[in-house]
Design an enzyme around this catalytic site. Structure first.
Site, mmCIF file in Angstrom:
data_model
loop_
_atom_site.group_PDB
_atom_site.id
_atom_site.type_symbol
_atom_site.label_atom_id
_atom_site.label_comp_id
_atom_site.label_asym_id
_atom_site.label_seq_id
_atom_site.Cartn_x
_atom_site.Cartn_y
_atom_site.Cartn_z
ATOM 1 N N LYS A 460 0.833 -1.185 0.000
ATOM 2 C CA LYS A 460 0.000 0.000 0.000
ATOM 3 C C LYS A 460 0.862 1.226 0.000
ATOM 4 O O LYS A 460 1.933 1.239 0.561
ATOM 5 C CB LYS A 460 -0.880 0.014 1.235
ATOM 6 N N LYS A 461 0.376 2.255 -0.619
ATOM 7 C CA LYS A 461 1.179 3.445 -0.656
ATOM 8 C C LYS A 461 1.002 4.135 0.674
ATOM 9 O O LYS A 461 0.135 3.791 1.445
ATOM 10 C CB LYS A 461 0.658 4.352 -1.747
ATOM 11 N N TYR A 518 13.982 3.367 18.874
ATOM 12 C CA TYR A 518 13.672 3.566 17.470
ATOM 13 C C TYR A 518 14.773 4.397 16.822
ATOM 14 O O TYR A 518 15.294 4.075 15.772
ATOM 15 C CB TYR A 518 12.345 4.308 17.361
#
Length: 641
Positions: A460-461, A518
């Protein structure tokens, strides 16, 4: 004593008497650190220019209470301080007052003035009204006389009047005029006492927004005797609300910072708090450190009208959050676990229905962050907390011990980031990172990245990274981290790859906070093209201490980890040490990141990768092999980011 006759002005802190004895000097409110954060977190240490007695401590100013820095109740810095004076430098106040207002009221003057009775008279007499003098007579204020309209009022005028806070004390203070005037003089507020008197709280008295404005709140005294804070303090802006509704007002007083704090908070708690909240005043309270108070009991108050309180940054904090105001623009906001508003634009704000809002707002700077938090806790697909609360407890709030941990982490679930960055093309930065402002390199902009299109729509974009999941590029923040890591790795040159290209070693990195991990992960990717990183995920719970139920095997904690796959054990050791050394120098969450080395007996067969353009084409600078060890295999994109 009455040298210059009745002091004139409302005491803008300059002691416009010309003679330093005027308690007029009550502290002005100095430019209360109006710093970037408009929402007057104003801890304001008013600078209190006081010409007053040496004794007069600078007021405590309450920090510009509203975005535009205007102090709501009245724009002049109604000499905010002469905090201690009224009682404090007994002599000081007295004398000082004497100086100016001392006029006739002389009684007001010095201790005499202080004397309840004497004071009363003083306050009563216009003399009392006399600028500072009267105020000084604070005593006058004390006496019901102080309360007396004129008497109190006048006092209010002079900072001294504030001193007269005492007047406020007397129900008289509460008396409309009396109280009000007092309020005018910072003294009024200052005479927290004044506030103290129910009178202070009394409508008019409270009205003396000035009072509230005044150190009133400031005068710890004011704030202190919750009551004091109530009356005068509330008066502060809150005062508007009938004095913030008695105690509540106090909370409002919070503006006085001091007031707000401690007792003030309590006030907030009381329904009074609500009232205060009602008036813009409430907001004011929030403004001052009072906010702090708000946090405490104040919170409760916040619940009610508190919303207004919320307005003040502080308010936002505990209570505010609670009240609709909660959102408040204050930074604390989120704190309130109140149902409250979705959190204006403040940093913590969002508050949302689950106390710890989604801190999306995090970077105040960034326009986008604005209101965007999941306002009412609505669609949060799976909240880590509720996820598996085995007990039937309302899954909504994580077990007590857990909340604090969330906060810093910037709570949304890991996966939420996908939804979020989306279309705005700031794909991969978890909230924490957002603080940096739009650091993401522009190249990552269009949500599907330059190449995605030819991709045959393989995924999916939009989504996190513009292109494929997991191809975050470089950007100044991550580059920085990478730099640090490269420097440490440079200490030892060891083989990082093998001819077999099998992934037999690993480094397991966990702890810290989600955002810090992260960021470290993105930095590692830039620093070591020869490694392969798993996405961040969560550790399960280990053992429960002591006997009793143990967590289910699948139970996820909020502690994250990621794994680094490497081809040589020796490099794994080197990397472990580098990461350890890199994080230990950093501040809180980051320095708690833990690292350990793993080794995989038969290696882990990471799936082969073919450059995207055409199967096997040597696109992207990759050599077309199966990507297993092509050092720049999946990092190939980095170049064109």
């Amino acid at each position: 004593m009455s040298d210059e006759g009745p002091g004139t002005g409302p005491g803008n802190g300059l002691g416009e008497k010309g003679d330093t004895s005027g308690p007029e000097g009550s502290g002005g409110s100095g430019p209360q650190r109006r710093g970037g954060d408009n929402h007057g977190r104003g801890r304001g240490r008013g600078r209190g220019r006081g010409g007053g007695r040496p004794g007069a401590p600078g007021g405590s100013g309450s920090g510009p209470r509203h975005r535009d820095g205007v102090r709501r109740p009245q724009k002049r810095p109604s000499c905010i301080g002469c905090k201690g004076t009224h009682g404090g430098t007994g002599a000081g106040a007295g004398a000082g007052g004497a100086g100016a207002g001392g006029a006739g009221a002389g009684g007001g003057a010095g201790a005499g003035g202080g004397a309840g009775g004497a004071g009363g008279a003083g306050g009563a007499g216009a003399g009392g009204g006399a600028g500072a003098g009267g105020g000084a007579g604070g005593a006058g204020g004390a006496g019901a006389g102080g309360g007396a309209g004129a008497g109190g009022g006048a006092g209010g005028a002079g900072a001294g009047g504030g001193a007269g806070g005492a007047g406020g004390a007397g129900a008289g203070g509460g008396a409309g005029a009396g109280g009000g005037a007092g309020g005018a003089g910072a003294g009024g507020g200052a005479g927290g006492a004044g506030g103290a008197g129910a009178g202070g709280g009394a409508g008019a008295g409270g009205a003396g927004g000035a009072g509230g404005a005044g150190a009133g709140g400031a005068g710890a005294g004011g704030g202190a005797g919750g009551a004091g804070g109530a009356g005068a303090g509330g008066a502060g802006a809150g005062g508007a609300g009938a004095g913030g509704a008695g105690a509540g007002g106090a909370g409002g007083a919070g503006a006085g910072g001091a007031g707000g704090a401690g007792a003030g908070g309590a006030g907030g708690a009381g329904a009074g708090g609500g009232a205060g909240g009602a008036g813009a005043g409430g907001g004011a309270g929030g403004a001052g450190a009072g906010g702090a108070g708000g946090a405490g009991a104040g919170g409760a108050g916040g619940a009610g009208a508190g919303g207004a309180g919320g307005a003040g940054a502080g308010g936002g904090a505990g209570a505010g959050g609670a009240g609709a105001g909660g959102g408040g623009r204050g930074r604390g906001g989120s704190g309130g676990r109140g149902r409250g508003g979705s959190g204006g634009r403040g940093r913590g704000g969002s508050g949302g229905r689950r106390g710890r809002g989604r801190e999306r707002a995090r970077g105040g700077s960034r326009e986008r962050a604005r209101g965007r938090g999941r306002g009412r806790g609505e669609k949060r697909p799976r909240s880590p907390s509720s996820q598996s609360s085995s007990s039937g407890s309302p899954p909504r709030r994580p077990p007590p011990g857990r909340r604090p941990f969330f906060h810093p982490v910037g709570e949304a679930d890991y996966f939420e980031y996908h939804q979020e960055g989306g279309p705005d093309g700031e794909p991969d930065v978890p909230p924490g990172a957002i603080e940096q402002g739009p650091a993401d390199d522009p190249g990552e902009g269009p949500s599907t990245g330059p190449r995605g299109q030819g991709d045959g729509g393989r995924r999916k974009k939009g989504g996190w990274f513009g292109k494929h999941r997991g191809q975050g590029g470089s950007n100044p923040k991550f580059e920085n981290i990478a730099e640090g890591l490269r420097a440490l790795l440079a200490r030892s040159h060891v083989e990082r790859t093998t001819d077999e290209g099998t992934w037999v070693a690993g480094v397991f990195v966990y702890g810290g906070s989600k955002t810090s991990l992260y960021n470290l992960r993105r930095g590692t990717a830039l620093a070591i093209p020869q490694c392969r990183l798993t996405p961040l995920s969560r550790l399960p719970f280990g053992m429960a201490p002591g006997p009793g139920p143990q967590p289910g095997p699948l139970r996820e904690s909020i502690v994250c980890y990621f794994m680094v796959f490497l081809q040589t054990h020796i490099f794994a050791e080197v990397l472990k040490d580098a990461i350890k050394d890199l994080v230990m120098t950093k501040p809180a969450p980051t320095c708690n990141i833990r690292v350990t080395v793993c080794s995989f007996d038969d290696g882990v067969d990471l799936p082969p990768w073919f450059p995207p353009m055409v199967e096997g084409a040597a696109a992207e600078g990759d050599d077309g092999d199966d990507g297993d060890e092509g050092g720049d295999g999946d990092e190939g994109e980095e170049g064109q980011e």
